[in-house]
Structure formats: structure tokens, C-alpha cells
Design an enzyme around this catalytic site. Structure first.
Site, short mmCIF file in Angstrom:
data_model
loop_
_atom_site.label_atom_id
_atom_site.label_comp_id
_atom_site.label_asym_id
_atom_site.label_seq_id
_atom_site.Cartn_x
_atom_site.Cartn_y
_atom_site.Cartn_z
N TYR A 15 12.05 -5.76 -13.14
CA TYR A 15 10.51 -5.83 -13.67
C TYR A 15 10.65 -6.30 -14.97
O TYR A 15 9.83 -6.90 -15.56
CB TYR A 15 10.54 -4.15 -13.60
CG TYR A 15 9.66 -3.90 -12.38
CD1 TYR A 15 8.21 -3.73 -12.26
CD2 TYR A 15 10.53 -3.55 -11.31
CE1 TYR A 15 7.82 -3.63 -11.33
CE2 TYR A 15 9.47 -3.18 -10.20
CZ TYR A 15 8.31 -3.10 -9.89
OH TYR A 15 7.61 -2.62 -9.09
N LYS A 25 -3.44 9.83 12.66
CA LYS A 25 -4.09 8.48 13.25
C LYS A 25 -3.32 7.21 12.60
O LYS A 25 -3.10 6.34 13.19
CB LYS A 25 -5.55 8.37 12.83
CG LYS A 25 -6.33 7.36 13.66
CD LYS A 25 -6.36 7.98 15.09
CE LYS A 25 -7.39 7.09 15.89
NZ LYS A 25 -8.87 7.54 15.84
#
Length: 687
Positions: free
Chosen positions: A304, A364
Site C-alpha cells: 500500500y 439469498k
């Protein structure tokens, strides 16, 4: 070696940095019923009765929504912010185990601060911390000022994605806020942030984990000192939370197993208790996962740090500006979708609200991933007004490759879906309508094979004019059944009926019940071949079935108790009986349809999911059973049959290309192979 790696190369190599992973592997019907229906309904009722249980039973306890609009960089298309969003999400996950779900805001229709507050407030049922990144300075100040004056059910943080140390400070702030379940004003957050920034980050990555823990501990102490923690936090001592984070750094994911005792192992003799324990054990059913594995946090910090110095995120944004098609190649966007509800029609529980409906959306999401290989973000919105709901959906839609609408009440669901499809031009479907309709059509196709009846000669009665009933009516009519009667709570629908009609029922009346038969259900079923019930338990009697044509087909889809029990239907003369339950033969289960439909639509970048694609899906499901294997007790495959989603995806892709709604052409066999690989090679822990 990871010392030589960069964020830019990781994006190019792994198609983005993050994905969504189910915490539980669905390998059998029992696990399926714990994660989704009927077990998830019990979790919804628990949260409805005690809203604080949301923190223990769903992802809310460890999840945030991560928003960007591109305003800082004046991006005309804010989707170019996806690399920044993924980089921050990966950073939060790696360093503090926070699940950050990215959302790109459509700045073109967000005209003022009130629009931002509308979106933030509506996301708060699931996400109690909302983080906005790279917002233009004046706009950011206006948003924070408005948040300070507004009562919201979430904390709001605005941050800069390209300052590594600021991101680590903010990550510590977010982690402390989440773990204390705090909902803080910007002024309060600034107090906590000031305490955190007293920790010196200059020596990083040396002694990295100790410094990260120290920053987090400072945030906890400030929240503890001011008593800003949630009333459900039983142990408010900072050392308690620090130990948990330290265990996570040492042991990884298995740290959570320490809280499981032998007395809480899942036992199959108490179904609803097992569903409750499963959701409590995992704090929800999904999590963010990195697509790459750094050797250490120190190595990841160096990646990073180096990438930020070289402005690699800026390079990636420019790459996307120069070639927008690369968005699907270098980010996770091509496989990232949303499931959206407002909690107005949750399962058979009705309007229980968005927070109590969260477990259904998570369940779901598990199924979309397990059966379609799709990363699905659960979004539970507060808004009930259809027009405002569509606006919010449009505001948050740019990042998603597809949207599944779920558990929206009728008749609101019809204009919501229609308007959203019209505006978004991505695969979008209200599954309660069309998933049920597709599987019902598949069952009818196989019924025709068994009885040798002609589809144009079939006479159909539908009991229930809600979301599923309307969609079933339209799909079966679109596929050739002409003689249809549909009933609602008032009785038979016919053109000109004076009571309990609306524009949607008037539309149904225009092409059904051409003989204008009047009366109630018992009058409607006489002489019919097919009965489809999407209504209430016990509404179909033996006497009604006896009045139907020879070898009638009964689809009794009310849950959890069908319109008539299978044994009673067979005794009354039904040739085939199908229900929505997994403990009976011929389950009409939406999971046979929606994973493959969305997989095929996403892979072809379809502008919509049209009638032809739904019919193609129905035939793919029906044809998954060989004609020689068809019988009255087996006209539909099991919900977890391995090849069905891939077969459905291939069929849907072909239909999308043939009907001109596909934005790209792709070899259908490649769609099948990719879908099967995603489904069969999922990296999920076993229950």
C-alpha cells in the site's frame, strides 16, 4: 514475492481485490433450510421482537457501507472510483477485519445534500457506519454539518482514500465504533479520532500489529470514557475487545471458534434453535474476503505504501477513463450485484421492516454465491414510497452489474421494478414475481410432457393476485396458455369488476377471463386443468379438485402451509401436486431459477431480463430431468442439483443474445463452463 507486488498488479492479476464469501457452505437441503427458508423466517421474527438482536444475528455487527461519488476527482462517471473503493475495503479487512461493502453514488441525480442524507439514512437498517471516501471538500463539509443536525441511525465518516496513515487511523476509528455498537455524531467521532491519532504511526511497518492494536484501544477508551457504547454491550472494558483483535491477528478466522462450546453444537432435532444458533455463531451469513493472500500485514503495508507513493490508484482511474471496458477486467464489478428490499413483504411475515428482513437478504446472498458464483451485497432500505425508492436504487446502482429486488409488497413492486428496469439498463428482476413464475412454468412444461396435453388447450386458475400471481399469469400466458382465470380476496377478477381493482388488476382482466365468469374460487376451478395457488393455507378443498378436469395439476405454493396438503390433493384426484416446501416432492423453489438467470444475464451484460430469457430458463430447468425419469412425484429437480444453474445460465445467455438485449456476444458453452467453475470451485468453509 509480495515485496515486489503492487496494488496495480494485484488488480490486473486478480480482477479486483475483494469478493463476498458465504460463511457457511450449503451442501444439503438441511443447511439450505437453516440459511434460507424456512429457518431464516425464525431469525426475522426474533429480530422483529427484539431489534437489538440484529447485532448478534446478522452482518450488522461488523459491516459498513463504503460510498464514493467521484466528486473529489470530478469524474463524469463515478464507476472509475471502484479501484479506490476496493483498495480501502481490502485495507479495512486486512488490518482490522471490518467488512466494507462498496457503493458508487450516481452524482448525476444527487443534486443536493438532502439526497446524500436520504441515501445514508436508507442504508442504516443494515449498516450502522457509513463511510464516504474522496468527497469534494465543500460538499463534504456540508454533508457533515447536515449529519450533525440530523437524527440518523448510523455514524457517518468522510475520509481520503489516498492517505495511508489517515486510512489506518480511520480504520481504527471504524473498528472501535463498530465493536462498541456506537452511533456517533461527527463531533463525537472527531473526539475519538483525536484520541486515536495520538498514537504515532511514523515508524510503520515496524511493530505494526502492536501499533494497530494501540490505536484501536485508544478509540475504545475514548468511547468507554464518554459512555458512548450501545446498551447491549455487556463487557465495556477496552481490554476485552483488544484481546479479541489480538487473537484475530494470531489465529485468524479460527479465533471465533473459541466461543463455541460442545453445548452449542448443531443438533438436527431442534430446527429453529439450530437456525438461531447458526446465525448467532457466525454473526450473519456472509463476509468480505481478499482475493490475494499477503505473507504478512507488514508486507501488505509496504504494498500500500509503495502504491500510494506512485499514485497507482490514480493510474487505474486513468486507465478506466481511457478504456471504460477495462472496468470489468480489472475490478470486481463484473461479478458484484445487490439484493434490495424495503421489508414490506418479508416471506410470509409481511411488513416487518428492513432491519428484521436482513437475514433473508443474507440468506439469498449465500444462495447467489453458492449456486451462481455471484457476489451479492444485501441492502435493506427504509423507504416505502415507490418513487423515492426507485430514486434511491438509481443513486446507488452504478457499481452493480445486476440488482435483485426482493420482498417488496404488491402492488408497489410492479411500478418499482418497471421504473428501475427502464432507468438502469442492467439485469434487474423482482425474484418474488419472476423466480416463482419461471419454476412454475418449468413444472407445467413437464406436466405437459407427462399428460400429452396441448398448452393452448390448458385451462388455468390462479388464486392470488399479488406479486407472484401476476408474474405467473403473465409468463404462462406469454408462453401460450390462453384460458386463464385469476382470483383475489374479493373473488374472480373480470373486466369491469366494480370493487377492489387497480391498474394492475385491470391489466390482468384485459387478457384473462374472456367469458367474464363471476364468483369465487370454487366457481373458478370448475373444469380447469391447472391450479396455481399463491395465496393462503387451506384455500383449496378436495371438493374443488374433484370439480376440475381429468388429471389436474395442483401447484399449492403458499408457505409454510400450502393451499391443500399433498395427501389430500392426491386423494381428491390430483395427478400431480407441487408445493413450496422442501419436505414434499416437487418443490417449487426459486433457487432453481434466479442464480442461473442472473449468471447468464451478467455474463452477457444484458440490458434487461426479458420474457424470452425467463422462458429459456424454465425449459433449462424442466429439461434437467430426462423424459424417461419424469413421473408425478418428480417433475422438478432438487434445489441443489449441481448443473442446473450452469445450464440455466447458458440458456439465458443464448436467449439474451438472440433477442438483442445482450451487450456482448459470448460462447454459451463458455458461460456454462465459467458458471460451473464458480459454483463447483467455491472456497467456502464447511458447516
Amino acid at each position: 514475492m509480495y515485496q515486489q507486488q503492487s496494488l496495480r498488479n494485484l488488480f490486473l492479476r486478480t480482477n479486483g481485490l475483494i469478493r463476498i464469501r458465504p460463511k457457511v457452505r450449503v451442501t444439503d437441503n438441511y443447511t439450505l433450510s437453516l440459511v434460507y427458508t424456512p429457518g431464516v423466517g425464525h431469525i426475522c421474527k426474533v429480530i422483529q421482537g427484539d431489534p437489538d438482536q440484529l447485532y448478534d444475528l446478522t452482518i450488522t455487527n461488523n459491516s459498513i457501507a463504503l460510498l464514493a461519488d467521484g466528486s473529489k476527482f470530478n469524474l463524469a462517471k463515478p464507476q472509475k472510483m471502484i479501484p479506490n473503493l476496493e483498495a480501502i475495503s481490502a485495507l479495512y479487512k486486512a488490518f482490522y477485519d471490518v467488512d466494507a461493502y462498496p457503493i458508487v453514488l450516481n452524482r448525476n441525480i444527487m443534486h443536493n445534500v438532502s439526497d446524500y442524507l436520504l441515501v445514508i439514512d436508507n442504508l442504516s437498517p443494515t449498516y450502522k457506519t457509513i463511510v464516504l471516501i474522496d468527497i469534494e471538500n465543500n460538499l463534504a463539509c456540508q454533508i457533515l454539518q447536515a449529519v450533525e443536525k440530523t437524527k440518523l441511525d448510523c455514524s457517518v465518516i468522510i475520509t481520503n482514500s489516498e492517505n495511508l496513515r489517515e486510512q489506518l487511523y480511520d480504520a481504527a476509528l471504524i473498528k472501535a465504533t463498530l465493536d462498541c455498537r456506537s452511533i456517533l455524531k461527527p463531533s463525537q467521532l472527531e473526539v475519538v479520532r483525536k484520541a486515536i491519532t495520538s498514537i504515532d504511526f511514523k515508524g510503520l511497518p515496524n511493530n505494526l500489529t502492536n501499533i494497530l492494536i494501540s490505536a484501536y484501544a485508544q478509540g475504545l477508551r475514548e468511547i468507554h470514557k464518554n459512555k458512548w457504547y450501545h446498551h447491549t454491550i455487556r463487557n465495556v472494558e477496552p481490554d476485552h475487545f483488544v484481546k479479541k483483535l489480538n487473537d484475530l491477528y494470531i489465529y485468524g478466522d479460527i479465533a471465533q471458534y473459541n466461543k463455541w462450546s460442545d453445548g452449542h453444537l448443531l443438533q438436527k432435532n431442534d430446527f429453529y434453535q439450530n437456525a438461531l444458533e447458526l446465525h448467532r455463531r457466525y454473526n450473519g451469513m456472509i463476509t468480505i474476503e481478499l482475493k490475494f493472500s499477503p505473507r504478512s500485514l507488514e508486507d501488505l503495508f509496504k504494498i500500500y505504501e509503495s502504491s500510494y507513493k506512485k499514485d497507482e490508484l490514480g493510474q487505474l482511474r486513468q486507465m478506466l477513463i481511457d478504456d471504460p471496458n477495462k472496468l470489468r477486467e480489472i475490478t470486481f464489478q463484473k461479478n458484484y450485484a445487490a439484493i434490495i428490499t424495503n421489508g414490506t413483504a418479508i416471506l410470509g411475515l409481511g411488513n416487518i421492516g428492513p432491519a428484521a428482513g436482513s437475514p433473508v437478504m443474507e440468506g439469498k446472498s449465500v444462495l447467489f454465491n453458492a449456486l451462481g458464483g455471484i457476489d451479492l451485497m444485501p441492502i435493506c432500505l427504509k423507504e416505502k414510497d415507490p418513487q423515492k425508492l426507485v430514486k434511491i436504487i438509481r443513486c446507488i446502482a452504478p457499481i452493480f452489474s445486476a440488482i435483485n429486488l426482493e420482498d417488496l409488497r404488491a402492488p408497489d413492486c410492479f411500478p418499482i421494478e418497471e421504473e428501475a428496469v427502464h432507468n438502469l439498463h442492467i439485469p434487474l428482476m423482482h425474484d418474488d414475481q419472476h423466480g416463482t413464475a419461471v419454476v412454475s412454468l418449468a413444472a407445467v412444461i413437464n406436466y405437459i410432457k407427462l399428460t400429452k396435453k396441448n398448452i393452448k388447450d390448458l385451462k388455468l386458475v390462479i388464486n392470488g393476485a399479488g406479486a407472484a400471481g401476476v408474474a405467473i399469469c403473465k409468463l404462462l400466458h406469454g408462453h401460450g396458455i390462453q384460458d386463464i382465470i385469476i382470483c383475489d380476496t374479493t373473488g374472480i377478477i373480470y373486466e369491469g369488476r366494480p370493487q377492489n381493482m387497480n391498474e394492475f388488476k385491470n391489466e390482468l382482466a384485459s387478457f384473462t377471463n374472456q367469458n367474464k365468469i363471476k364468483g369465487v374460487l370454487k366457481d373458478a376451478v370448475k373444469g380447469r386443468d391447472l391450479f396455481v395457488g399463491v395465496s393462503t393455507a387451506g384455500s383449496l378443498t378436495k371438493e374443488m379438485i374433484k370439480s376440475m378436469n381429468k388429471n389436474p395439476f395442483i401447484l399449492a405454493l403458499a408457505n409454510p402451509v400450502p393451499e391443500i396438503m399433498p395427501d389430500d390433493a392426491i386423494e381428491a384426484g390430483a395427478f400431480i401436486i407441487a408445493t413450496g416446501r422442501s419436505d414434499f416432492n416437487n418443490q417449487v423453489n426459486n433457487s432453481l431459477a434466479f442464480p442461473g438467470i442472473f449468471r447468464g444475464a451478467i455474463d452477457t451484460r444484458a440490458r434487461e431480463i426479458n420474457l424470452e430469457m425467463k422462458i429459456a430458463a424454465a425449459y433449462a430447468i424442466a429439461n434437467s430431468i430426462k423424459d424417461s425419469d419424469l413421473c408425478p412425484t418428480r417433475i422438478l429437480p432438487g434445489a441443489l442439483t449441481a448443473d442446473i444453474p450452469a445450464n440455466v445460465a447458458r440458456a439465458v445467455a443464448i436467449a439474451a443474445m438472440q433477442t438483442g438485449v445482450a451487450k456482448i456476444n459470448i460462447d454459451p458453452d463458455k458461460v456454462f463452463d465459467q458458471a460451473r467453475k464458480l459454483i463447483m470451485e467455491g472456497n467456502m468453509p464447511s458447516l
